[in-house]
Design an enzyme around this catalytic site. Structure first.
Site, PDB file in Angstrom:
ATOM      1  N   LYS A 190    -109.043 -22.625 -18.294  1.00 14.95           N
ATOM      2  CA  LYS A 190    -110.021 -23.355 -19.118  1.00 14.95           C
ATOM      3  C   LYS A 190    -111.072 -22.401 -19.674  1.00 14.95           C
ATOM      4  CE  LYS A 190    -108.922 -27.140 -16.123  1.00 14.95           C
ATOM      5  NZ  LYS A 190    -109.175 -27.703 -14.777  1.00 14.95           N
TER       6      LYS A 190
ATOM      7  N   THR B 282    -106.697 -23.069 -12.186  1.00 12.60           N
ATOM      8  CA  THR B 282    -106.527 -23.626 -13.531  1.00 12.60           C
ATOM      9  C   THR B 282    -107.866 -23.546 -14.271  1.00 12.60           C
ATOM     10  OG1 THR B 282    -106.811 -25.794 -12.491  1.00 12.60           O
ATOM     11  CG2 THR B 282    -104.574 -25.171 -13.129  1.00 12.60           C
TER      12      THR B 282
ATOM     13  N   LYS C 154    -115.859 -24.273  -8.938  1.00 15.75           N
ATOM     14  CA  LYS C 154    -114.629 -24.627  -8.219  1.00 15.75           C
ATOM     15  C   LYS C 154    -115.036 -25.180  -6.865  1.00 15.75           C
ATOM     16  CE  LYS C 154    -113.385 -20.184  -8.705  1.00 15.75           C
ATOM     17  NZ  LYS C 154    -112.023 -20.206  -9.182  1.00 15.75           N
ATOM     18  N   ARG C 155    -114.080 -25.731  -6.095  1.00 14.87           N
ATOM     19  CA  ARG C 155    -114.408 -26.133  -4.729  1.00 14.87           C
ATOM     20  C   ARG C 155    -115.005 -24.942  -3.973  1.00 14.87           C
ATOM     21  NH1 ARG C 155    -113.278 -31.595  -2.921  1.00 14.87           N
ATOM     22  NH2 ARG C 155    -113.620 -30.716  -0.850  1.00 14.87           N
TER      23      ARG C 155
ATOM     24  N   HIS D 201     -98.623 -26.149  -3.388  1.00 17.70           N
ATOM     25  CA  HIS D 201     -99.871 -25.653  -3.981  1.00 17.70           C
ATOM     26  C   HIS D 201    -100.646 -24.709  -3.076  1.00 17.70           C
ATOM     27  CE1 HIS D 201     -99.852 -28.566  -7.408  1.00 17.70           C
ATOM     28  NE2 HIS D 201     -99.164 -29.290  -6.542  1.00 17.70           N
TER      29      HIS D 201
ATOM     30  N   LYS E 215    -112.287 -18.487  -1.737  1.00 17.79           N
ATOM     31  CA  LYS E 215    -112.669 -18.338  -3.143  1.00 17.79           C
ATOM     32  C   LYS E 215    -113.851 -17.379  -3.301  1.00 17.79           C
ATOM     33  CE  LYS E 215    -110.977 -23.008  -4.331  1.00 17.79           C
ATOM     34  NZ  LYS E 215    -109.992 -22.830  -5.406  1.00 17.79           N
TER      35      LYS E 215
END
Ligand code: 26Q
Length: 818
Positions: free
Chosen positions: A667, A663, A555-556, A364, A561
């Protein structure tokens, strides 16, 4: 006439279902909880309904497990240190086909289904994507009728509860089991012994005894996982640590006795708490204990089940497929070898062949700091026999490399399981590749990167082992449950097949420009945004305009990110509106949510910056109706279900090459949000599906990032070239957003100006200009609505049903059922 009879019968069945749910509720509340109308708490009422629904899973559960047993079919075991299933109540109602009946039953009892659902605690047994993926897979495997079991740890404390106090993240323990858990069944009869420490003694050529160990018990807790309206109920088995009850009776004195008791209590700490770190590997002993604890119990359990029907291990790989969710359970490979060689007395070659054919490994991440490598000295102490086996695996593997590449000694060093410097460590990803017949990445792009960088040597040696399995999500939870208004609209137009076959969403394409359908689509979005605005107001006091563009990043929190880039963009808009130079005045509401690892200082600082920026913007009268910034605390599955349906724009802005898949992006797409994102992970496949007109892509490509790093990247140069960026950074640095603590954000600015490892500044200018295009598109309702519809319509590929079918076909060797 016939039709009329059928409808009459259906409504009679429905009525009796409602009546039986009502009486089950009343029965449970009285006889399981010993409560009545007067003293039942909200939680009691939730629990009474939960038990009524759970009871309706049990016949299917028993029947399903009995059938797997009778058919002696091949089974899939999904090993994961993390599961994020979300609340079970409404999801189980949905999958059992009891949602409307339950709602009615509760209504007649005087309760609101939604209110009752809110009483359930989220099982937060994971951090983010990897844990939620495991839960989506469980749903899809049950729905596809795949004989699968999830194995993991029943942590007493899940991921911490996040509160924002004075703009900062503060962590609180998540004692999610405090009020009990109606979905699990304790199975004391499935209690297994797991050994630690001790020493090894030779017993023949390969065989070794592992003695003088310190033992812990693993007790099983089972949770039924219902497929979607197919009667299949699979099992999620989570292990809880218990002390052994052997007592050494010759205690010398009281102190020894007390110490012995203390040790027993300490052994139960193994399943106490989920490690909250998802960003950097720490190498702590308790974490290794957790990994071995649940892995050993799970492998023992599989072997016990295998032996009920089979007497020759030769067929083990025909009956058992084990999927490793990252390297966290990779020690399972060595555990199976230990059992086959030491306990079953099998020859090494045969045992190895069986092992490799049994295991498959999913990677991952390619970020080096997250890769697990266990120190040899720790392994030697905690799992001495496993270390010996790892050495043996390595010696044989190095032999293979030497035979195949006789003139390339460098390869031996590069590919050895053992990393030598600065400390001897076992590289768990290499062990996972060597010990598996399948290695997969989680998007096409991520897999290509694995093959060309991190695992290049291994790909050259075993090309047939590698494949891409693009992630997916379950449309049942993420659309049918989370967004009932949109689900209803869609079903009205294309029928009700999409919850099983998401490709059917394509049937919406012809309606994308249809004016009447567009109006209905807009009405649903408006409704969702209005409801969510109410939630924001209730939780934060901030009033937002449901007509504004809801621009969302959830998200985290991680530097790669790039929540920082979003924050910088919001500051730049603030400045431009303030100075009256904003090119567009499309009102926006920015929504950010996510947890930072408690030890990740920079991530926690990013949360503070966002809250600081929100504080300044939200109280500035010039921003009223133009810009709002909302940070929602304690992001998790249940909050996510409220956010996705209300989003217009999804921020997927990772540094290219860093986000393995994502992911959340799927969504959002499913719920009709449009993505602004980089050429990374599954964004690329989303772009392929939806077409370049319906996604906003910007930024450096992964190879350009690498090239810039090589050439020497100077972030300051970019700040100089973009005045509004320089101004934003100056304000952050000077404490404009941290009144009372003027130097607070200096470390963040230093990082951005001095090294900017995730190239925020390099991508910023293009990001802002693409955001302007977003605003323009949003201003034209018809143009935007078309994009929104086309996102949902083209989301079919991203069902986890598709993902799981690919695993079943290509990796697990089981054809499609049901
Ligand atoms: C490792 C060692 C010790 C302790 C904790 C960890 C650890 C735990 C969790 C390391 C990483 C994680 C979680 C990783 C994760 O969620 N990765 C995400 O996986 C998703 C599903 O494949 C992808 O979509 C995301 O891109 C990826 O970031």
């Amino acid at each position: 006439m016939a039709k009329n009879k059928k409808t009459q019968k259906k409504s009679a069945v429905k009525k009796s279902t409602i009546e039986s749910l009502k009486s089950a509720f009343i029965h449970n509340r009285k006889y399981s909880l010993a409560k009545d109308d007067y003293n039942a708490t909200d939680y009691d009422n939730y629990k009474s309904m939960a038990m009524a629904i759970r009871d309706r899973q049990i016949d299917g559960w028993i029947r399903t497990q009995q059938r797997y047993h009778n058919e002696n079919c091949k089974r899939v075991y999904y090993l994961s240190l993390e599961f994020l299933p979300g609340r079970f109540l409404a999801n189980n109602m949905l999958n059992l086909g009891l949602l409307s009946e339950s709602e009615k039953a509760l209504e007649e009892l005087g309760f609101d289904l939604e209110d009752l659902c809110e009483k359930e605690r989220d099982p937060g047994l994971g951090h983010g994507g990897l844990g939620r993926l495991a839960a989506c897979f469980l749903d899809s495997m049950a729905t596809l009728g795949i004989p699968a079991t999830g194995y993991g740890i029943r942590y007493d404390y899940g991921i911490f509860r996040q509160k924002i106090i004075d703009g900062r993240q503060v962590e609180f323990p998540d004692k999610w089991l405090k009020l009990g858990n109606p979905w699990e069944f304790e199975r004391p009869e499935f209690t297994l012994k797991v050994r630690f420490y001790g020493k090894t003694r030779k017993r023949g050529k390969f065989r070794v005894e592992w003695v003088a160990t310190n033992d812990v018990l693993a007790m099983a807790y089972d949770t039924p996982i219902s497929g979607y309206r197919n009667g299949v109920v699979n099992n999620l088995r989570l292990w809880s640590a218990r002390s052994t009850d052997e007592f050494d009776l010759d205690y010398f004195n009281d102190a020894d006795y007390i110490r012995a008791c203390e040790n027993k209590i300490l052994s139960e700490n193994i399943s106490r708490v989920l490690y909250p770190n998802d960003s950097s590997y720490q190498g702590l002993e308790l974490r290794l204990k957790q990994e071995y604890f649940f892995t050993s119990a799970s492998i023992q359990d599989m072997i016990r089940r295998f032996k009920l029907h089979n007497d020759d291990f030769k067929v083990f790989p025909d009956k058992v497929a084990v999927q490793l969710n990252d390297t966290h359970p990779a020690i399972a490979i060595v555990e199976l070898m230990r059992i086959l060689v030491d306990e079953e007395g099998m020859k090494w070659e045969k045992a190895w062949d069986i092992t490799v054919r049994t295991f498959a490994y999913t990677n991952h991440t390619i970020m080096p700091e997250a890769l697990e490598a266990w120190s040899v000295s720790l392994l030697e102490k905690l799992l001495p026999r496993h270390l010996e086996l790892m050495y043996e695996i390595n010696v044989r593997f190095l032999g293979e490399i030497a035979a195949r590449y006789p003139d390339e000694p460098d390869r031996l060093i590069r590919m050895s399981l053992i990393e030598e410097n600065p400390e001897k460590k076992v590289r768990m990803s290499y062990l996972s590749i060597i010990g598996s017949h399948s290695v997969n990445g989680v998007s096409k792009f991520h897999t290509a990167l694995l093959k060309s960088t991190l695992f290049k040597d291994f790909f050259e040696m075993y090309p047939e082992r590698f494949s891409a399995k693009t992630n997916g999500i379950t449309q049942r939870r993420w659309l049918e449950k989370a967004n009932a208004p949109l689900a209803g609209l869609i079903t009205g137009v294309i029928g009700d097949n999409w919850p099983r076959h998401l490709e059917e969403m394509k049937k919406l394409i012809p309606f994308a420009s249809d004016a009447a359908f567009q109006r209905k689509w807009q009405a649903v979005k408006k409704l969702n945004k209005t409801r969510f605005s109410g939630y924001i107001r209730k939780k934060t006091g901030i009033i937002v305009d449901p007509a504004s563009l809801f621009d969302v990043q959830v998200k985290r929190i991680h530097e790669y990110k790039r929540q920082t880039m979003f924050a910088l963009y919001l500051i730049s808009r603030y400045l431009e509106i303030k100075n009256g130079v904003a090119k567009d005045v499309v009102p926006r509401t920015a929504v950010i949510s996510g947890k930072a690892a408690p030890s990740y200082d920079m991530a926690k600082l990013i949360i503070r910056v966002i809250n600081g920026v929100a504080g300044v913007i939200n109280k500035d009268p010039d921003m009223k109706d133009k810009l709002k910034v909302v940070f929602l605390e304690n992001y998790g599955v249940s909050l996510a279900e409220k956010i996705f349906p209300a989003a217009d724009l999804a921020e997927q802005i990772s540094t290219a090459g860093r986000e393995a898949s994502g992911t959340g992006n799927m969504k959002f797409m499913l719920n009709g949000a449009v993505t602004i994102g980089t050429w990374d992970g599954a964004n690329i496949e989303i772009a392929e599906e939806v077409g370049s007109d319906n996604i906003f892509i910007f930024g450096l490509k992964a190879h350009e990032i690498t090239a810039l790093e090589k050439a020497g990247y100077n972030p300051e140069e970019y700040a100089r070239r973009t005045p509004v960026l320089a101004e934003a950074l100056r304000l952050i640095r000077e404490g404009f957003f941290s009144a009372g603590d003027p130097g607070a954000f200096v470390p963040l600015c230093d990082s951005l100006m001095e090294s900017d490892p995730f190239m925020v500044l390099a991508d910023f200018a293009e990001y802002v200009s693409v955001q302007e295009k977003v605003s323009q598109a949003f201003q034209n309702r018809r143009v935007w609505t078309k994009k929104s519809i086309l996102n949902t319509a083209n989301s079919g590929k991203f069902s986890s049903d598709r993902t799981v079918s690919e695993y079943a076909e290509d990796i697990w060797g089981i054809g499609q059922r049901a």
